[in-house]
Design a protein around this motif. Structure first.
Motif: not given
Ligand code: DCP
Length: 243
Positions: A43-51, A89-91
């Motif tokens: 789900s959104t915010g799960a951490g995918k982009s961070s990973l 990237p996503q954007k």
């Molecule tokens: N986060 C943060 N600082 C950033 C980017 C993200 O504190 N520069 C936080 C926001 C979320 C968590 O990290 O609580 C995970 O964010 P991600 O963008 O990694 O999550 P997703 O990629 O899963 O979300 P989405 O599907 O919305 O892109």
């Protein structure tokens, strides 16, 4: 490509605020073998982009180790690390130059032939060629306005022109229709059997045929396996499937 492009996450934890901060990723371990496609869903915010951002070292791990071809990414020369991988990237981040310039941003010395080959794989060649100015069409600022999905395909071409060993697509086909997305995946498979691909997606159909799918929930891996395995073993995956 060949046997290059292995990725290992070993007990990786990450917080944007460093040690002691709110963890965004917790104890993530998985292996992506050379040439494998690994899907990441959650789900959104799960951490995918961070990973995925940890692999090219947009950020560094707070705990644990990420290895690429056996080497800790922190020990790989930054230039070498950048050459090995391409991340979409996503954007999409296209600039107001021509399509050709935008794709060549991935590799300045790419020939027209290489640009076209990358665009064909990304399923962008056809719509680019259909414009009056073709590859000389300017992106944005009047003239032809490309759709969101078309811009995503130009971004994918930009990544492919680098001929990376590792390709990371962060929800890069969200605006591309399922049939075209399928063609892009077929082209990737046909072109480079050795290309390691990490694919973040919202739609299950985008990752269904991956060698392995990682299900992330609130920074943790809650499932890892093929689509069939996860359908019988992972409740979060089933919920995404049904939504
Ligand atoms: N986060 C943060 N600082 C950033 C980017 C993200 O504190 N520069 C936080 C926001 C979320 C968590 O990290 O609580 C995970 O964010 P991600 O963008 O990694 O999550 P997703 O990629 O899963 O979300 P989405 O599907 O919305 O892109």
């Amino acid at each position: 490509p060949g046997k290059k492009g292995r990725i290992d996450f070993e007990q990786v934890s990450f917080s944007y605020d460093g040690e002691g901060g709110q963890p965004v990723l917790k104890q993530i371990s998985f292996t992506c073998l050379p040439g494998e496609t690994v899907g990441i869903i959650g789900s959104t915010g799960a951490g995918k982009s961070s990973l995925v951002g940890l692999i090219p070292r947009f950020y560094d791990v707070t705990e644990g180790t990420i290895r690429v071809d056996g080497m800790d990414v922190r020990d790989i020369e930054p230039k070498r690390l950048r050459e090995k991988m391409a991340i979409v990237p996503q954007k999409t981040m296209l600039f107001t130059g021509t399509v050709l310039e935008n794709i060549r941003w991935g590799k300045a010395e790419a020939t027209h032939e290489e640009v076209e080959q990358a665009a064909r794989m990304a399923q962008a060649h056809e719509f680019i060629s259909a414009t009056p100015d073709g590859y000389e069409t300017r992106v944005g600022q009047g003239g032809v306005n490309f759709s969101g999905g078309q811009k995503q395909r130009i971004s994918i071409a930009r990544a492919l022109v680098k001929k990376p060993e590792i390709l990371i697509l962060d929800d890069s086909t969200s605006a591309v229709d399922v049939a075209t997305e399928g063609k892009i995946k077929d082209a990737l498979r046909a072109y480079a059997a050795g290309l390691t691909c990490i694919l973040i997606a919202q739609r299950i159909t985008s990752v269904m045929d991956a060698d392995k799918i990682i299900v992330l929930d609130n920074g943790e891996v809650v499932g890892i396996g093929t689509h069939d395995e996860l359908m019988t073993s992972c409740q979060v995956y089933q919920e995404i499937f049904q939504s």
